[in-house]
Write a protein that holds these residues in place. Sequence first.
Motif, PDB file in Angstrom:
ATOM      1  N   HIS A 161       0.853  -1.192   0.000  1.00 42.06           N
ATOM      2  CA  HIS A 161       0.000   0.000   0.000  1.00 42.06           C
ATOM      3  C   HIS A 161       0.887   1.240   0.000  1.00 42.06           C
ATOM      4  N   ILE A 162       0.377   2.286  -0.593  1.00 46.04           N
ATOM      5  CA  ILE A 162       1.193   3.475  -0.834  1.00 46.04           C
ATOM      6  C   ILE A 162       1.265   4.375   0.393  1.00 46.04           C
ATOM      7  N   PHE A 163       0.118   4.563   1.020  1.00 54.33           N
ATOM      8  CA  PHE A 163       0.025   5.578   2.072  1.00 54.33           C
ATOM      9  C   PHE A 163      -0.052   4.951   3.461  1.00 54.33           C
ATOM     10  N   ASN A 164       0.450   5.674   4.435  1.00 56.30           N
ATOM     11  CA  ASN A 164       0.280   5.299   5.825  1.00 56.30           C
ATOM     12  C   ASN A 164      -1.221   5.227   6.100  1.00 56.30           C
ATOM     13  N   PRO A 165      -1.749   4.059   6.441  1.00 55.30           N
ATOM     14  CA  PRO A 165      -3.208   3.898   6.531  1.00 55.30           C
ATOM     15  C   PRO A 165      -3.844   4.805   7.594  1.00 55.30           C
ATOM     16  N   ALA A 166      -3.275   4.821   8.777  1.00 52.90           N
ATOM     17  CA  ALA A 166      -3.845   5.671   9.835  1.00 52.90           C
ATOM     18  C   ALA A 166      -3.775   7.128   9.409  1.00 52.90           C
ATOM     19  N   VAL A 207      11.361   0.184  18.988  1.00 55.43           N
ATOM     20  CA  VAL A 207      10.828  -0.767  18.013  1.00 55.43           C
ATOM     21  C   VAL A 207      11.091  -0.287  16.598  1.00 55.43           C
ATOM     22  N   SER A 208      10.763   0.972  16.332  1.00 47.65           N
ATOM     23  CA  SER A 208      10.847   1.444  14.949  1.00 47.65           C
ATOM     24  C   SER A 208      12.284   1.725  14.522  1.00 47.65           C
ATOM     25  N   GLN A 209      13.084   2.278  15.424  1.00 49.43           N
ATOM     26  CA  GLN A 209      14.431   2.666  15.016  1.00 49.43           C
ATOM     27  C   GLN A 209      15.389   1.487  14.993  1.00 49.43           C
ATOM     28  N   ILE A 224       5.832  15.425  18.242  1.00 49.24           N
ATOM     29  CA  ILE A 224       6.873  15.220  17.237  1.00 49.24           C
ATOM     30  C   ILE A 224       7.506  13.848  17.426  1.00 49.24           C
ATOM     31  N   LEU A 225       7.803  13.499  18.653  1.00 45.47           N
ATOM     32  CA  LEU A 225       8.449  12.215  18.925  1.00 45.47           C
ATOM     33  C   LEU A 225       7.533  11.053  18.523  1.00 45.47           C
ATOM     34  N   PHE A 226       6.266  11.161  18.832  1.00 45.33           N
ATOM     35  CA  PHE A 226       5.335  10.104  18.443  1.00 45.33           C
ATOM     36  C   PHE A 226       5.277   9.987  16.928  1.00 45.33           C
ATOM     37  N   PHE A 227       5.205  11.126  16.261  1.00 44.05           N
ATOM     38  CA  PHE A 227       5.151  11.107  14.800  1.00 44.05           C
ATOM     39  C   PHE A 227       6.407  10.445  14.230  1.00 44.05           C
ATOM     40  N   VAL A 228       7.551  10.827  14.778  1.00 49.41           N
ATOM     41  CA  VAL A 228       8.833  10.335  14.269  1.00 49.41           C
ATOM     42  C   VAL A 228       9.020   8.844  14.575  1.00 49.41           C
ATOM     43  N   PHE A 229       8.573   8.413  15.722  1.00 48.46           N
ATOM     44  CA  PHE A 229       8.810   7.028  16.131  1.00 48.46           C
ATOM     45  C   PHE A 229       7.731   6.061  15.644  1.00 48.46           C
ATOM     46  N   VAL A 230       6.543   6.559  15.383  1.00 51.40           N
ATOM     47  CA  VAL A 230       5.444   5.632  15.075  1.00 51.40           C
ATOM     48  C   VAL A 230       4.934   5.799  13.648  1.00 51.40           C
ATOM     49  N   MET A 231       4.642   7.022  13.251  1.00 55.97           N
ATOM     50  CA  MET A 231       3.987   7.212  11.952  1.00 55.97           C
ATOM     51  C   MET A 231       4.984   7.330  10.810  1.00 55.97           C
ATOM     52  N   LEU A 232       6.030   8.089  11.040  1.00 52.64           N
ATOM     53  CA  LEU A 232       7.007   8.317   9.972  1.00 52.64           C
ATOM     54  C   LEU A 232       7.657   7.018   9.481  1.00 52.64           C
ATOM     55  N   PRO A 233       8.020   6.079  10.400  1.00 54.86           N
ATOM     56  CA  PRO A 233       8.759   4.918   9.939  1.00 54.86           C
ATOM     57  C   PRO A 233       7.912   3.696   9.563  1.00 54.86           C
ATOM     58  N   GLU A 234       6.657   3.874   9.270  1.00 56.57           N
ATOM     59  CA  GLU A 234       5.788   2.749   8.915  1.00 56.57           C
ATOM     60  C   GLU A 234       6.464   1.928   7.822  1.00 56.57           C
ATOM     61  N   PRO A 235       6.788   0.663   8.091  1.00 62.64           N
ATOM     62  CA  PRO A 235       7.700  -0.075   7.212  1.00 62.64           C
ATOM     63  C   PRO A 235       7.179  -0.352   5.804  1.00 62.64           C
ATOM     64  N   ALA A 284       2.220  16.080   5.198  1.00 58.17           N
ATOM     65  CA  ALA A 284       3.582  15.907   4.692  1.00 58.17           C
ATOM     66  C   ALA A 284       3.949  14.429   4.596  1.00 58.17           C
ATOM     67  N   LEU A 285       3.518  13.647   5.542  1.00 58.56           N
ATOM     68  CA  LEU A 285       3.788  12.209   5.515  1.00 58.56           C
ATOM     69  C   LEU A 285       3.162  11.563   4.286  1.00 58.56           C
ATOM     70  N   LEU A 286       1.929  11.941   3.985  1.00 62.53           N
ATOM     71  CA  LEU A 286       1.257  11.366   2.820  1.00 62.53           C
ATOM     72  C   LEU A 286       1.960  11.783   1.528  1.00 62.53           C
ATOM     73  N   ILE A 287       2.404  13.035   1.482  1.00 62.86           N
ATOM     74  CA  ILE A 287       3.165  13.504   0.314  1.00 62.86           C
ATOM     75  C   ILE A 287       4.443  12.676   0.178  1.00 62.86           C
ATOM     76  N   GLY A 288       5.130  12.470   1.290  1.00 64.50           N
ATOM     77  CA  GLY A 288       6.353  11.673   1.273  1.00 64.50           C
ATOM     78  C   GLY A 288       6.093  10.249   0.822  1.00 64.50           C
ATOM     79  N   ASN A 289       5.006   9.663   1.296  1.00 64.26           N
ATOM     80  CA  ASN A 289       4.642   8.303   0.873  1.00 64.26           C
ATOM     81  C   ASN A 289       4.477   8.249  -0.649  1.00 64.26           C
TER      82      ASN A 289
END
Lengths: 147, 256
Positions: free
Chosen positions: B104-109, B154-156, B187-198, B244-249
């Motif tokens: 899938h292209i985009f972070n679902p959440a 977990v993510s890093q 910011i930390l939650f975004f960086v650790f949880v949403m940004l690195p969605e594998p 921005a996350l969706l754009i990056g995806n």
Amino acid sequence: MSNKILLILVGAAVVGIGAYYFMNNQYKQPVMNPTGTPTIMISPTVSQTVVTGTLKAMNETTVTITASGFEPKSVKVKVGTKVVWVNKSGTDVSINSALHPSHLLYPPLNLGIVHNGDSVSLVFNMSGSYKYHDHLDASHTGVVVVE
Amino acid sequence: MRRFLRIPKIQMIVALLFIYGSFLIHELTWQNLLHLVLSIFFSVFFDLIFLKIKRLNLFFPSAAIVTGLIVGLITPISLPWNEIIIVCFLASLSKQLLRYNQHHIFNPAGLGVFFGSLIFRHEVSWQAVSFQRPVFDNVFLFISFILLFFTGYVSQLKMRRFYNALAFLLVYVLLSRNLLNLLDPTILFFVFVMLPEPMTTPVKKLPQILFGAIVAVFSFFTAHPLIVQTVPIFSLVPDGLIFALLIGNLVFLKYK
């Protein structure tokens, strides 16, 4: 192909960041100091004039911060009105401009931590709609509509 | 059981549950609990429905649980149940329909929350990840803050998304000129949880760095008054980070 695209993206990012800093120097918005004295600075490329002045608040409106948020959530005021936030929530709050968490849309509204029982104020001298929130509980939002 | 708990997605679920648990202690109401339950339930429900429609074998919906937890953590508690359903539906639907090369292209959440906010005109409140603070005079807030870093572990380390987080933080702090953003719980939650969605982010080092940097640039500019006043449509963006996350995806959809 992938390396070319990456290089283009890096170049675009560098240009974009450079353009941002350049444009930021061209653009200035009125900055409010904590006492409400507006300081209007004009870009150095246009003029060296710095205009300062003190505007007396014509009216005053109070927003009470409670445990459930800002009351009233939306206030409509005239230009030059002083809005006072009084914290009666029982805990610290942090009043910040939208959007969370960058707080960039109207930096004078980044009033920071307000301890329980304290108050802060800001005079709004430009018409517009100013959204803000409690940074420590970002679901608590408010807006000041200045006419 | 031990093998089960070693799976990164399961570890992320546990970490997110701890974060929500700290939020419940901070604001213990039945509404807060119900909000989480509904978010997880409908996220899992729609995932299983789509599996059935596609006649695929059912499996433990760990990804859907993570999605539901994220939705519960960042959407307003006051969100009506019908809007929670729509957000979870959009999240699940995006996984099924918006795909490239079997991913899938985009972070679902992110997509569900973003379009749910657009449709229903509500904020992305980040409610359960904004109260934590690194203060020493309040043990509970401090421990709640530390819990955020479990998701980072977990993510890093487990999911090996260190470079996109580092790039995002460096660029974001550089643009915002505010070092305190490194300690901001949202910011930390975004960086650790949403940004690195594998499934939706690059694997290799250089694309990770570029991805993180570009998301930081977009998230900053989207919320900047200069941009909002120049391009008024940006005033409709409910949240700069998720946009921005969706754009990056989308930009990096070929770099998985």
